[in-house]
Design an enzyme around this catalytic site. Sequence first.
Site, PDB file in Angstrom:
ATOM      1  N   LYS A   1       2.177   6.287  17.487  1.00  0.00           N
ATOM      2  CA  LYS A   1       2.575   7.441  17.369  1.00  0.00           C
ATOM      3  C   LYS A   1       2.723   8.517  18.737  1.00  0.00           C
ATOM      4  O   LYS A   1       3.368   9.719  18.367  1.00  0.00           O
ATOM      5  CB  LYS A   1       1.798   7.356  16.825  1.00  0.00           C
ATOM      6  CG  LYS A   1       1.216   6.393  15.446  1.00  0.00           C
ATOM      7  CD  LYS A   1       0.051   6.454  14.910  1.00  0.00           C
ATOM      8  CE  LYS A   1      -0.482   5.612  13.189  1.00  0.00           C
ATOM      9  NZ  LYS A   1      -1.823   5.724  12.734  1.00  0.00           N
TER      10      LYS A   1
ATOM     11  N   THR B   1       0.906  -1.003   0.226  1.00  0.00           N
ATOM     12  CA  THR B   1       0.064  -0.236   0.071  1.00  0.00           C
ATOM     13  C   THR B   1       1.147   1.589  -0.007  1.00  0.00           C
ATOM     14  O   THR B   1       0.945   1.850  -0.877  1.00  0.00           O
ATOM     15  CB  THR B   1      -0.756  -0.320   1.648  1.00  0.00           C
ATOM     16  OG1 THR B   1      -1.900  -1.434   1.021  1.00  0.00           O
ATOM     17  CG2 THR B   1      -1.871   1.054   1.216  1.00  0.00           C
TER      18      THR B   1
HETATM   19  N1  HSE Z   1      -3.042   1.686  10.464  1.00  0.00           N
HETATM   20  C1  HSE Z   1      -3.291   3.323  10.492  1.00  0.00           C
HETATM   21  C2  HSE Z   1      -4.340   3.838  11.088  1.00  0.00           C
HETATM   22  C3  HSE Z   1      -2.158   3.491   9.850  1.00  0.00           C
HETATM   23  O1  HSE Z   1      -5.601   2.839  10.407  1.00  0.00           O
HETATM   24  O2  HSE Z   1      -3.922   4.576  11.309  1.00  0.00           O
HETATM   25  C4  HSE Z   1      -1.889   4.409   9.489  1.00  0.00           C
HETATM   26  O3  HSE Z   1      -0.495   4.589  10.569  1.00  0.00           O
END
Ligand code: HSE
Length: 436
Positions: free
Chosen positions: A205, A13
Amino acid sequence: MHPVKIGLLGLGTVGGGTVNVLARNTREITRRAGREIQVAKAFTRDPEKPRICGTEGIDLVTDPWEVVEDPEIAIVAELIGGTSLAKELVLRAIELGKHVVTANKALIALHGNEIFSRASEQGVMVAFEAAVAGGIPIIKVLREGLTGNRIEWVAGIINGTGNFILTGMRDQGRVFDDVLTEAQALGYAEANPAFDVEGIDAAHKLTILAAIAFGIPLQYDKVYTEGITRITPEDIRYAQELGYQIKHLGIARQTPDGIELRVHLCLIPARRLLANVEGVMNAVVVKGDAVGPTLYYGPGAGAEPTASAVVADLVDVVRVFTADPGNRVPHLAFQPDALSDLPVLPISEIETAYYLRLKVADQPGVLADIARILADHEISIEAVIQKEPQEGQMDLPLIFLTHKVKEKALDAAAAKIEALPAVKAPLYRIRLETLE
Ligand code: HSE
């Protein structure tokens, strides 16, 4: 000038999106970077697999080490995810003096301290804009745009899949698994979607955001993390009746006692901009002492939004290729020898307001008993609503909103409330933040 040759680790992706953006915007990107950025080599496990990008002119290899070891490759873009092979590949690239761009939040959150230290020794850059909030340039904002501020707190919707699920459940009355399947099909979800729905991805994050915001080391293991799986459609409805939306937030706050680092569902006032961030969109509010509250909004996942961040990092790296490493923006915003050792607070020490949902027998005195226990723990009640029993049930849902209180006081009160004979199920709590 010769093009800069880059190697991609991963052509899924994000890798596919990166190839497409680089191809479509070649002219603009070259004008900005000063040199053309050319994808020379790419690692893919299956070269025959249908993919979202063309591969003309790219040397496709099935051994990732061929990318990393290639002396022609100046920048390695790590887009395979995971923390084992990805870490080995990134460390080797650094050892070989290559710059690295990565979208891998788990890698940075868990191993960033080591990776940045090695990168500094080698005088190379490791850029990771795509690791947090997809296409939103939040790393750039915190690391460069707001450097004049003391950052007080950061709060954000930083998992697109989770927000997509919550929005689908609320607006379309869909069931959890059904919306998750759609998020997976759209390429939003992690390889292991438990990372999204259990809050792990958001915690990765938040770890990164907090380090950059406050000048602390990356401390993933200290993040208090709850996912979205226990929410019910009733909670969403009750919250709305009270003037709130339920969002899954990452919150990092600097207090005099230490740093709050927490990921959990949250009631937020419906009038806040953050409450109206829907679907896969992410948004991060940063409160700086000088600038006040600022909001950054955009797609948090998906091929091209994430590629937008990867390509921005590639351009940044190419622009400073020849600059003295000592004069570059530090990886984690603060100079590595100037990090703070402020402790991260345990969740029991955090002070917040709460939404409490109880299931109680319909009999006199129950409300008074619960109110008494809350009062005994100095928990002040902001609102109470009693709902009709759900179909086929005798017991009543009882909802409380409290004022701010330390979590440990709420824990103590909860234990006493749950011990009342009229209380028929464990108390369910969602923290409430006004974000003022
Ligand atoms: N799986 C993550 C989300 C992808 O849905 O935010 C982006 O970091």
